[in-house]
Design a protein around this motif. Sequence first.
Motif, mmCIF file in Angstrom:
data_model
loop_
_atom_site.group_PDB
_atom_site.id
_atom_site.type_symbol
_atom_site.label_atom_id
_atom_site.label_comp_id
_atom_site.label_asym_id
_atom_site.label_seq_id
_atom_site.Cartn_x
_atom_site.Cartn_y
_atom_site.Cartn_z
ATOM 1 N N HIS A 20 -12.987 5.414 -4.006
ATOM 2 C CA HIS A 20 -12.050 4.302 -4.111
ATOM 3 C C HIS A 20 -12.624 3.247 -5.054
ATOM 4 O O HIS A 20 -13.819 2.916 -4.970
ATOM 5 C CB HIS A 20 -11.787 3.680 -2.738
ATOM 6 N N VAL A 21 -11.777 2.721 -5.925
ATOM 7 C CA VAL A 21 -12.212 1.750 -6.928
ATOM 8 C C VAL A 21 -11.131 0.695 -7.108
ATOM 9 O O VAL A 21 -10.007 0.843 -6.630
ATOM 10 C CB VAL A 21 -12.488 2.425 -8.292
ATOM 11 N N THR A 22 -11.474 -0.377 -7.823
ATOM 12 C CA THR A 22 -10.446 -1.272 -8.345
ATOM 13 C C THR A 22 -10.086 -0.765 -9.738
ATOM 14 O O THR A 22 -10.957 -0.550 -10.582
ATOM 15 C CB THR A 22 -10.932 -2.723 -8.413
ATOM 16 N N GLU A 77 -6.076 -1.431 -6.388
ATOM 17 C CA GLU A 77 -7.067 -0.484 -5.877
ATOM 18 C C GLU A 77 -6.450 0.907 -5.795
ATOM 19 O O GLU A 77 -5.267 1.047 -5.470
ATOM 20 C CB GLU A 77 -7.532 -0.899 -4.469
ATOM 21 N N THR A 83 0.838 -1.203 0.000
ATOM 22 C CA THR A 83 0.000 0.000 0.000
ATOM 23 C C THR A 83 0.869 1.248 0.000
ATOM 24 O O THR A 83 2.024 1.241 0.440
ATOM 25 C CB THR A 83 -0.922 0.034 1.236
ATOM 26 N N LEU A 121 -15.156 -1.549 -5.714
ATOM 27 C CA LEU A 121 -14.204 -1.886 -4.667
ATOM 28 C C LEU A 121 -14.513 -3.269 -4.090
ATOM 29 O O LEU A 121 -13.648 -3.886 -3.467
ATOM 30 C CB LEU A 121 -14.235 -0.821 -3.568
ATOM 31 N N MET A 158 -5.012 -8.009 -7.434
ATOM 32 C CA MET A 158 -5.954 -6.904 -7.361
ATOM 33 C C MET A 158 -5.223 -5.570 -7.226
ATOM 34 O O MET A 158 -4.228 -5.469 -6.517
ATOM 35 C CB MET A 158 -6.900 -7.073 -6.169
ATOM 36 N N GLY A 181 -17.031 3.483 -3.684
ATOM 37 C CA GLY A 181 -16.240 2.583 -2.862
ATOM 38 C C GLY A 181 -16.260 2.972 -1.396
ATOM 39 O O GLY A 181 -16.196 4.148 -1.057
ATOM 40 N N PRO A 230 -13.916 2.005 1.684
ATOM 41 C CA PRO A 230 -12.696 1.267 1.995
ATOM 42 C C PRO A 230 -12.529 0.912 3.465
ATOM 43 O O PRO A 230 -11.510 0.326 3.836
ATOM 44 C CB PRO A 230 -11.597 2.256 1.570
ATOM 45 N N THR A 233 -7.189 -7.645 -11.777
ATOM 46 C CA THR A 233 -7.945 -6.409 -11.939
ATOM 47 C C THR A 233 -7.531 -5.724 -13.242
ATOM 48 O O THR A 233 -6.338 -5.479 -13.455
ATOM 49 C CB THR A 233 -7.660 -5.442 -10.773
ATOM 50 N N ARG A 238 -12.996 -3.704 2.189
ATOM 51 C CA ARG A 238 -13.324 -2.787 1.097
ATOM 52 C C ARG A 238 -14.542 -3.326 0.352
ATOM 53 O O ARG A 238 -14.531 -4.461 -0.137
ATOM 54 C CB ARG A 238 -12.105 -2.659 0.175
#
Length: 482
Positions: free
Chosen positions: A198-200, A170, A29, A302, A168, A448, A450, A109, A462
């Motif tokens: 927030h999205v993938t 994000e 992250t 998400l 994945m 999203g 999270p 993703t 998420r």
Amino acid sequence: MQELIDLALDAAQRAGAGYADIRLVERNTESLTVKNGNLAEASSDRSAGFGVRVLVEGAWGFAGSSRVERPEVERVTRQAVAIARASGLATREPIVLDDSPPAVAVYRTPFVEDPFAVPLDEKLRLLFETDATMGRVAGITLRTSSMEAAHERKTFASTEGAHIEQEMMEVGAGIEATAVSDSEVQRRSYPQSAGGQHVTGGFEAIRALRLADNAQRIAEEAVALLDAPQCPSGEMTLIIDSPQLALQVHESCGHPIELDRVLGMEASFAGTSFLTLDKLDRLQYGSELVDMEADATAPGGLGTFGFDDEGVAAQKVPIVTAGRFVGYLTSRETAPIIGRRSMGSSRASGWNVTPLIRMTNVNLRPGAAGSLDDLIADTADGLFISTNHSWSIDDRRLNFQFGSEIGWLVRNGRLTQMVKNPTYTGITPRFWGSCDAICGPSEWKLWGVPNCGKGEPMQTHRVGHGAAPARFRGVQVGVGRW
């Protein structure tokens, strides 16, 4: 990696497990935050490890470790079996898994631009540009711009023959502008509160938010709210914008359809549910316009993935059809209790915790009311609200109260006066039963969340929710005063 997988599964079976699975997870992250012209946070983190779950004579055992090596895999597997045997001493009914077929698959993703490959200088330039735009608005006390990215690699294998590799990606970003006077604080967020959208996907999703282009408007609204009149009180026609309605779906539909809550498995922390088994296929949850589904296949959500953490394929499952409650979020353990097969919603927030039933993308389907402008034009008198500020709901997810950042009165089909501190309250089936219009596909957006918490120890996961603005009649607004 395959050697360690085989080692764990073989060791579990030799120790008496009737079923076993292993998850190996690596998650990276990155987080950046700019506040009032200064870099407030620039952090990165990596977490890697594995978890082994076993079923011994109808009881679960789980153990995990960050040391991904042969002796540790053997030790952890033995520990998981020992925990299962101990758990069996208190088991009333043996756990039975459904017959979901084992999958051998790879999922990734889809994305265009790897956020971890974008130069740090470019990311900071975007945040500082946004910050500077908000800073040019007189009266703003605190301004925040942030972005995040996560990259997760996960391998799942089971004694049934499943072997699934997933990768994945994000991303998320958002801004907040806060104005303060002698007596109050007002905040505006974009594109939604709690850290933004927030999205993938890849960095292209952050670029598409156009943070800097919306910064001045958001800051000006925060300042204007200081002098705006208080939201009126009473029963009114209420139009709710897409991001606020997405949170409404999360709290009053997403959580109560988690079947482990319904069965009492999560009562100690996350509460229970008013959607008890006797209501399945019987309860009129909302008006005939209300259709909801749990869709783990929705592009960019998400809560979108290829397979859950029990190896069950992502699915799109109806939850509310023409207002009638028709489905739960289930796992391989809970689905047989209602005579169904898992719809693939059992997920763990990391390698060191066991999977729980979690929301995927629980979405309110769009309606036929056209655009938001059309819906407002069709409303003679009411209140339009946007962007969540606060929420409160009882353990059964029945009685709720929400507050939004901003509202406008609707008079004769037009937005008129801005109002501050808008709030509304209701009882879930009565509230959704009052829905008489939902905007069309052009206004629908998948948001999203999270930071959804559940379980003990708590897992932060998420999830996603799609919604278009909608209208509700006879809603109690203006509850509470500032």
